[in-house]
Motif scaffolding. Structure first.
Motif, PDB file in Angstrom:
ATOM      1  N   ALA A   1       0.838  -1.210   0.000  1.00 42.32           N
ATOM      2  CA  ALA A   1       0.000   0.000   0.000  1.00 42.32           C
ATOM      3  C   ALA A   1       0.870   1.256   0.000  1.00 42.32           C
ATOM      4  CB  ALA A   1      -0.934  -0.002   1.218  1.00 42.32           C
ATOM      5  N   VAL A   2       1.896   1.271   0.839  1.00 40.45           N
ATOM      6  CA  VAL A   2       2.792   2.429   0.888  1.00 40.45           C
ATOM      7  C   VAL A   2       3.546   2.575  -0.432  1.00 40.45           C
ATOM      8  CG1 VAL A   2       4.855   3.353   2.023  1.00 40.45           C
ATOM      9  CG2 VAL A   2       3.000   2.426   3.393  1.00 40.45           C
ATOM     10  N   CYS A   3       3.986   1.438  -1.002  1.00 39.02           N
ATOM     11  CA  CYS A   3       4.775   1.480  -2.243  1.00 39.02           C
ATOM     12  C   CYS A   3       3.949   1.900  -3.459  1.00 39.02           C
ATOM     13  CB  CYS A   3       5.442   0.125  -2.492  1.00 39.02           C
ATOM     14  SG  CYS A   3       6.839  -0.170  -1.398  1.00 39.02           S
ATOM     15  N   VAL A   4       2.655   1.722  -3.401  1.00 33.25           N
ATOM     16  CA  VAL A   4       1.790   2.179  -4.491  1.00 33.25           C
ATOM     17  C   VAL A   4       1.413   3.646  -4.282  1.00 33.25           C
ATOM     18  CG1 VAL A   4      -0.528   1.949  -5.497  1.00 33.25           C
ATOM     19  CG2 VAL A   4       0.855  -0.092  -5.080  1.00 33.25           C
ATOM     20  N   LEU A   5       1.018   3.990  -3.068  1.00 33.42           N
ATOM     21  CA  LEU A   5       0.410   5.295  -2.822  1.00 33.42           C
ATOM     22  C   LEU A   5       1.404   6.448  -2.742  1.00 33.42           C
ATOM     23  CD1 LEU A   5      -2.301   4.090  -0.309  1.00 33.42           C
ATOM     24  CD2 LEU A   5      -2.644   4.825  -2.685  1.00 33.42           C
ATOM     25  N   LEU A   6       2.541   6.255  -2.101  1.00 38.58           N
ATOM     26  CA  LEU A   6       3.497   7.371  -2.006  1.00 38.58           C
ATOM     27  C   LEU A   6       4.057   7.788  -3.365  1.00 38.58           C
ATOM     28  CD1 LEU A   6       5.486   6.906   1.306  1.00 38.58           C
ATOM     29  CD2 LEU A   6       3.620   8.444   0.771  1.00 38.58           C
ATOM     30  N   PRO A   7       4.471   6.848  -4.217  1.00 36.37           N
ATOM     31  CA  PRO A   7       4.909   7.289  -5.554  1.00 36.37           C
ATOM     32  C   PRO A   7       3.788   7.957  -6.346  1.00 36.37           C
ATOM     33  CG  PRO A   7       5.750   5.103  -5.093  1.00 36.37           C
ATOM     34  CD  PRO A   7       4.779   5.437  -3.991  1.00 36.37           C
ATOM     35  N   LEU A   8       2.557   7.477  -6.166  1.00 34.52           N
ATOM     36  CA  LEU A   8       1.425   8.103  -6.851  1.00 34.52           C
ATOM     37  C   LEU A   8       1.241   9.547  -6.387  1.00 34.52           C
ATOM     38  CD1 LEU A   8      -1.023   7.866  -8.754  1.00 34.52           C
ATOM     39  CD2 LEU A   8      -2.319   7.000  -6.803  1.00 34.52           C
ATOM     40  N   ALA A   9       1.307   9.770  -5.083  1.00 26.32           N
ATOM     41  CA  ALA A   9       1.174  11.135  -4.556  1.00 26.32           C
ATOM     42  C   ALA A   9       2.331  12.017  -5.016  1.00 26.32           C
ATOM     43  CB  ALA A   9       1.112  11.103  -3.035  1.00 26.32           C
ATOM     44  N   THR A  10       3.522  11.442  -5.082  1.00 24.91           N
ATOM     45  CA  THR A  10       4.681  12.208  -5.550  1.00 24.91           C
ATOM     46  C   THR A  10       4.527  12.571  -7.019  1.00 24.91           C
ATOM     47  OG1 THR A  10       6.054  11.049  -3.931  1.00 24.91           O
ATOM     48  CG2 THR A  10       7.200  12.220  -5.693  1.00 24.91           C
ATOM     49  N   ALA A  11       4.073  11.628  -7.823  1.00 27.44           N
ATOM     50  CA  ALA A  11       3.836  11.909  -9.246  1.00 27.44           C
ATOM     51  C   ALA A  11       2.765  12.992  -9.402  1.00 27.44           C
ATOM     52  CB  ALA A  11       3.421  10.636  -9.976  1.00 27.44           C
ATOM     53  N   ALA A  12       1.709  12.914  -8.587  1.00 31.24           N
ATOM     54  CA  ALA A  12       0.652  13.925  -8.661  1.00 31.24           C
ATOM     55  C   ALA A  12       1.204  15.311  -8.379  1.00 31.24           C
ATOM     56  CB  ALA A  12      -0.466  13.583  -7.678  1.00 31.24           C
TER      57      ALA A  12
END
Length: 193
Positions: free
Chosen positions: A64-75
């Motif tokens: 969950a952390v590995c999916v969501l943090l990069p997604l938030a960073t990309a956003a």
């Protein structure tokens, strides 16, 4: 059934590791592209993503952390927040929730929290929510510092800060409920090292 569960957990671990490598590669690419701010953000995210792996946290929480943090960073890097106004609230909710659950599980391995077997179900939810709210406050301090002191254009204000903290709290409460169910279903917490 246990074989299917074990295969799913192994797959979750592999996907999380692939995402970590992708974030590291993106950090290197941004350094080579002279995008210092992006490289710093991605480098920091990579370091954060290592923590659940090195601590041996349960793979679903690690993933969950590995999916969501990069997604938030990309956003943030690609300015998706400006294009999709509600995305900030959603990512504050799910990212902070994932980080709160992960941080709670990490804190169980320290003397800062009593062992999970000595905590009520309500305490698991409450402590996860408090951890998430604290993480949200730290993030809001960072946004304030970046905008006011460092001069980075983020577009923060009172309403944005309060909405972000509300979503941080909601996500952390939901993550606490997930943890409560996870631990109540016989998933053992970790021994102290």
């Amino acid at each position: 059934m246990p074989t299917t569960t074990n295969a799913a957990l192994r797959t979750a671990g592999i996907v999380a590791d692939v995402l970590r490598v992708a974030v590291l590669a993106a950090a290197v690419f941004t350094v080579l592209s002279d995008q210092v701010e992006g490289a710093i953000r991605l480098g920091l995210v990579f370091v954060i993503l290592l923590a659940p792996r090195l601590a041996g946290l349960p793979r679903p929480f690690d993933l969950a952390v590995c999916v969501l943090l990069p997604l938030a960073t990309a956003a943030s890097l690609f300015h998706w927040y400006r294009q999709i106004t509600w995305l900030d609230w959603v990512l504050h909710c799910v990212c902070t929730g994932a980080l709160a659950a992960t941080t709670y599980l990490l804190l169980l391995r320290t003397p800062l929290l009593p062992p999970q077997r000595h905590q009520s179900r309500a305490a698991v939810v409450f402590l996860t929510a408090v951890v998430g709210l604290a993480l949200g406050v730290v993030w809001e301090f960072y946004e304030w510092f970046a905008e006011i002191v460092a001069g980075v254009r983020i577009g923060v204000g009172y309403s944005d800060t309060i909405a972000d903290l509300a979503m941080d709290t909601l996500g952390s409460l939901l993550a606490g409920l997930v943890l409560m169910v996870w631990l109540a279903n016989g998933r053992a917490s970790f021994p102290r090292q």
